[in-house]
Design a protein around this motif. Structure first.
Motif, PDB file in Angstrom:
ATOM      1  N   GLY A  38       0.833  -1.198   0.000  1.00 37.09           N
ATOM      2  CA  GLY A  38       0.000   0.000   0.000  1.00 37.09           C
ATOM      3  C   GLY A  38       0.859   1.236   0.000  1.00 37.09           C
ATOM      4  O   GLY A  38       2.066   1.172  -0.252  1.00 37.09           O
ATOM      5  N   SER A  39       0.222   2.359   0.274  1.00 32.31           N
ATOM      6  CA  SER A  39       0.909   3.641   0.321  1.00 32.31           C
ATOM      7  C   SER A  39       0.975   4.102   1.771  1.00 32.31           C
ATOM      8  O   SER A  39      -0.026   4.046   2.497  1.00 32.31           O
ATOM      9  CB  SER A  39       0.162   4.671  -0.541  1.00 32.31           C
ATOM     10  OG  SER A  39       0.847   5.888  -0.548  1.00 32.31           O
ATOM     11  N   VAL A  40       2.147   4.568   2.182  1.00 27.68           N
ATOM     12  CA  VAL A  40       2.346   4.986   3.559  1.00 27.68           C
ATOM     13  C   VAL A  40       3.294   6.174   3.579  1.00 27.68           C
ATOM     14  O   VAL A  40       4.152   6.310   2.685  1.00 27.68           O
ATOM     15  CB  VAL A  40       2.895   3.811   4.408  1.00 27.68           C
ATOM     16  CG1 VAL A  40       4.259   3.362   3.922  1.00 27.68           C
ATOM     17  CG2 VAL A  40       2.916   4.150   5.883  1.00 27.68           C
ATOM     18  N   GLN A  41       3.143   7.019   4.573  1.00 25.17           N
ATOM     19  CA  GLN A  41       4.049   8.158   4.685  1.00 25.17           C
ATOM     20  C   GLN A  41       5.401   7.715   5.239  1.00 25.17           C
ATOM     21  O   GLN A  41       5.503   6.706   5.957  1.00 25.17           O
ATOM     22  CB  GLN A  41       3.443   9.215   5.599  1.00 25.17           C
ATOM     23  CG  GLN A  41       2.316  10.006   4.949  1.00 25.17           C
ATOM     24  CD  GLN A  41       1.936  11.226   5.770  1.00 25.17           C
ATOM     25  OE1 GLN A  41       1.920  11.186   6.997  1.00 25.17           O
ATOM     26  NE2 GLN A  41       1.638  12.326   5.086  1.00 25.17           N
ATOM     27  N   SER A  42       6.407   8.485   4.914  1.00 29.88           N
ATOM     28  CA  SER A  42       7.745   8.233   5.420  1.00 29.88           C
ATOM     29  C   SER A  42       7.711   8.141   6.948  1.00 29.88           C
ATOM     30  O   SER A  42       7.065   8.947   7.607  1.00 29.88           O
ATOM     31  CB  SER A  42       8.664   9.361   4.976  1.00 29.88           C
ATOM     32  OG  SER A  42       9.973   9.133   5.410  1.00 29.88           O
ATOM     33  N   GLY A  43       8.399   7.120   7.479  1.00 24.35           N
ATOM     34  CA  GLY A  43       8.382   6.894   8.916  1.00 24.35           C
ATOM     35  C   GLY A  43       7.328   5.915   9.371  1.00 24.35           C
ATOM     36  O   GLY A  43       7.341   5.466  10.523  1.00 24.35           O
ATOM     37  N   SER A  98       4.761   2.340   8.856  1.00 29.54           N
ATOM     38  CA  SER A  98       5.036   0.908   8.827  1.00 29.54           C
ATOM     39  C   SER A  98       3.985   0.169   8.003  1.00 29.54           C
ATOM     40  O   SER A  98       2.863   0.654   7.810  1.00 29.54           O
ATOM     41  CB  SER A  98       5.079   0.340  10.247  1.00 29.54           C
ATOM     42  OG  SER A  98       3.846   0.536  10.893  1.00 29.54           O
ATOM     43  N   LEU A  99       4.381  -0.998   7.515  1.00 32.46           N
ATOM     44  CA  LEU A  99       3.494  -1.888   6.777  1.00 32.46           C
ATOM     45  C   LEU A  99       3.913  -3.318   7.081  1.00 32.46           C
ATOM     46  O   LEU A  99       5.074  -3.576   7.408  1.00 32.46           O
ATOM     47  CB  LEU A  99       3.610  -1.671   5.261  1.00 32.46           C
ATOM     48  CG  LEU A  99       2.859  -0.528   4.601  1.00 32.46           C
ATOM     49  CD1 LEU A  99       3.232  -0.433   3.130  1.00 32.46           C
ATOM     50  CD2 LEU A  99       1.352  -0.688   4.762  1.00 32.46           C
ATOM     51  N   LEU A 149       6.740  -9.930   6.310  1.00 37.75           N
ATOM     52  CA  LEU A 149       7.774  -8.914   6.374  1.00 37.75           C
ATOM     53  C   LEU A 149       7.168  -7.688   7.036  1.00 37.75           C
ATOM     54  O   LEU A 149       6.315  -7.018   6.442  1.00 37.75           O
ATOM     55  CB  LEU A 149       8.305  -8.575   4.980  1.00 37.75           C
ATOM     56  CG  LEU A 149       9.509  -7.631   4.964  1.00 37.75           C
ATOM     57  CD1 LEU A 149      10.738  -8.324   5.566  1.00 37.75           C
ATOM     58  CD2 LEU A 149       9.816  -7.144   3.548  1.00 37.75           C
ATOM     59  N   TYR A 150       7.616  -7.425   8.250  1.00 38.41           N
ATOM     60  CA  TYR A 150       7.178  -6.214   8.953  1.00 38.41           C
ATOM     61  C   TYR A 150       8.187  -5.121   8.640  1.00 38.41           C
ATOM     62  O   TYR A 150       9.386  -5.270   8.906  1.00 38.41           O
ATOM     63  CB  TYR A 150       7.080  -6.455  10.447  1.00 38.41           C
ATOM     64  CG  TYR A 150       6.698  -5.218  11.220  1.00 38.41           C
ATOM     65  CD1 TYR A 150       7.608  -4.577  12.052  1.00 38.41           C
ATOM     66  CD2 TYR A 150       5.426  -4.666  11.085  1.00 38.41           C
ATOM     67  CE1 TYR A 150       7.262  -3.440  12.741  1.00 38.41           C
ATOM     68  CE2 TYR A 150       5.077  -3.514  11.759  1.00 38.41           C
ATOM     69  CZ  TYR A 150       5.991  -2.908  12.589  1.00 38.41           C
ATOM     70  OH  TYR A 150       5.647  -1.768  13.264  1.00 38.41           O
ATOM     71  N   MET A 151       7.705  -4.022   8.093  1.00 34.70           N
ATOM     72  CA  MET A 151       8.566  -2.926   7.664  1.00 34.70           C
ATOM     73  C   MET A 151       8.237  -1.697   8.496  1.00 34.70           C
ATOM     74  O   MET A 151       7.092  -1.219   8.484  1.00 34.70           O
ATOM     75  CB  MET A 151       8.351  -2.630   6.182  1.00 34.70           C
ATOM     76  CG  MET A 151       8.521  -3.870   5.298  1.00 34.70           C
ATOM     77  SD  MET A 151       8.344  -3.509   3.545  1.00 34.70           S
ATOM     78  CE  MET A 151       6.630  -3.026   3.492  1.00 34.70           C
ATOM     79  N   ASP A 152       9.232  -1.206   9.206  1.00 35.16           N
ATOM     80  CA  ASP A 152       9.050  -0.050  10.081  1.00 35.16           C
ATOM     81  C   ASP A 152       9.986   1.060   9.629  1.00 35.16           C
ATOM     82  O   ASP A 152      10.962   0.833   8.903  1.00 35.16           O
ATOM     83  CB  ASP A 152       9.341  -0.449  11.528  1.00 35.16           C
ATOM     84  CG  ASP A 152       8.818   0.564  12.523  1.00 35.16           C
ATOM     85  OD1 ASP A 152       9.284   0.548  13.684  1.00 35.16           O
ATOM     86  OD2 ASP A 152       7.950   1.386  12.156  1.00 35.16           O
ATOM     87  N   LYS A 172      18.271  -3.454   7.532  1.00 32.11           N
ATOM     88  CA  LYS A 172      18.552  -4.076   8.835  1.00 32.11           C
ATOM     89  C   LYS A 172      18.210  -3.101   9.953  1.00 32.11           C
ATOM     90  O   LYS A 172      18.545  -1.918   9.887  1.00 32.11           O
ATOM     91  CB  LYS A 172      20.023  -4.474   8.912  1.00 32.11           C
ATOM     92  CG  LYS A 172      20.364  -5.363  10.106  1.00 32.11           C
ATOM     93  CD  LYS A 172      21.802  -5.822  10.012  1.00 32.11           C
ATOM     94  CE  LYS A 172      22.192  -6.639  11.226  1.00 32.11           C
ATOM     95  NZ  LYS A 172      21.448  -7.916  11.303  1.00 32.11           N
ATOM     96  N   GLY A 173      17.509  -3.614  10.944  1.00 30.37           N
ATOM     97  CA  GLY A 173      17.087  -2.765  12.058  1.00 30.37           C
ATOM     98  C   GLY A 173      15.728  -2.116  11.847  1.00 30.37           C
ATOM     99  O   GLY A 173      15.142  -1.575  12.788  1.00 30.37           O
ATOM    100  N   ARG A 174      15.224  -2.161  10.613  1.00 28.34           N
ATOM    101  CA  ARG A 174      13.910  -1.573  10.320  1.00 28.34           C
ATOM    102  C   ARG A 174      12.893  -2.634   9.891  1.00 28.34           C
ATOM    103  O   ARG A 174      11.698  -2.483  10.135  1.00 28.34           O
ATOM    104  CB  ARG A 174      14.040  -0.526   9.205  1.00 28.34           C
ATOM    105  CG  ARG A 174      14.956   0.625   9.552  1.00 28.34           C
ATOM    106  CD  ARG A 174      14.900   1.729   8.482  1.00 28.34           C
ATOM    107  NE  ARG A 174      15.343   1.259   7.180  1.00 28.34           N
ATOM    108  CZ  ARG A 174      14.585   1.273   6.084  1.00 28.34           C
ATOM    109  NH1 ARG A 174      13.344   1.717   6.137  1.00 28.34           N
ATOM    110  NH2 ARG A 174      15.084   0.849   4.933  1.00 28.34           N
ATOM    111  N   PHE A 175      13.379  -3.683   9.221  1.00 23.37           N
ATOM    112  CA  PHE A 175      12.494  -4.737   8.715  1.00 23.37           C
ATOM    113  C   PHE A 175      12.689  -6.003   9.548  1.00 23.37           C
ATOM    114  O   PHE A 175      13.790  -6.308  10.010  1.00 23.37           O
ATOM    115  CB  PHE A 175      12.821  -5.068   7.262  1.00 23.37           C
ATOM    116  CG  PHE A 175      12.444  -4.005   6.270  1.00 23.37           C
ATOM    117  CD1 PHE A 175      12.084  -2.720   6.652  1.00 23.37           C
ATOM    118  CD2 PHE A 175      12.437  -4.301   4.914  1.00 23.37           C
ATOM    119  CE1 PHE A 175      11.735  -1.762   5.728  1.00 23.37           C
ATOM    120  CE2 PHE A 175      12.095  -3.352   3.958  1.00 23.37           C
ATOM    121  CZ  PHE A 175      11.748  -2.074   4.368  1.00 23.37           C
ATOM    122  N   THR A 176      11.612  -6.768   9.702  1.00 27.15           N
ATOM    123  CA  THR A 176      11.657  -8.041  10.400  1.00 27.15           C
ATOM    124  C   THR A 176      10.915  -9.084   9.582  1.00 27.15           C
ATOM    125  O   THR A 176       9.730  -8.911   9.265  1.00 27.15           O
ATOM    126  CB  THR A 176      11.015  -7.941  11.794  1.00 27.15           C
ATOM    127  OG1 THR A 176      11.666  -6.924  12.550  1.00 27.15           O
ATOM    128  CG2 THR A 176      11.133  -9.272  12.532  1.00 27.15           C
TER     129      THR A 176
END
Length: 122
Positions: A10-15, A17-18, A80-83, A64-68
């Motif tokens: 989807g579309s998300v603002q910078s900062g 998560s998806l 894939l959790y993306m933060d 690394k450190g942002r995605f799990t």
């Protein structure tokens, strides 16, 4: 027949998560490592993350450190959790099946799903 179906883009603002999802079928899921790869606009495929059959994950240095990445063998699924998403994370994300149970970094497997679009806006 191997089938990989991604969702959750989807579309998300910078900062923001998806969480991406990939459901697999057509093979013994718990005996294969799995990967996420992505294709940014106008660029080639790049490896994002991978997970072996023991659930140990590795990541590209850019995420690394942002995605799990995780997996559920009961559900035949990887996630894939993306933060802390950045505009440069904008890409089509693909779930991919490895050749075996071992995880090799920086690989772009041939067996992939149709992809799910992630757009990060400023």
């Amino acid at each position: 027949e191997v089938r990989l179906v991604e969702s959750g883009g989807g579309s998300v603002q910078s900062g923001g998560s998806l969480r991406l999802f990939c459901v697999a079928s057509g093979f013994r899921f718990n005996t294969y490592a799995m990967h996420w790869v992505r294709r940014p606009p106008g660029k080639g495929l790049e490896w994002v993350a991978g997970i072996d059959t023991d659930g140990e994950a590795e990541y590209a240095y850019s995420v690394k450190g942002r995605f799990t990445m995780s997996r559920s063998d009961d559900a035949n699924a990887v996630y894939l959790y993306m933060d802390k998403l950045k505009p440069e994370d904008t890409a089509t994300y693909y779930c991919a099946k490895a050749l075996g149970h071992l995880l090799f970094r920086d690989t772009v497997p041939l067996e992939r799903g149709q992809g799910t679009q992630v757009t990060v806006t400023t």
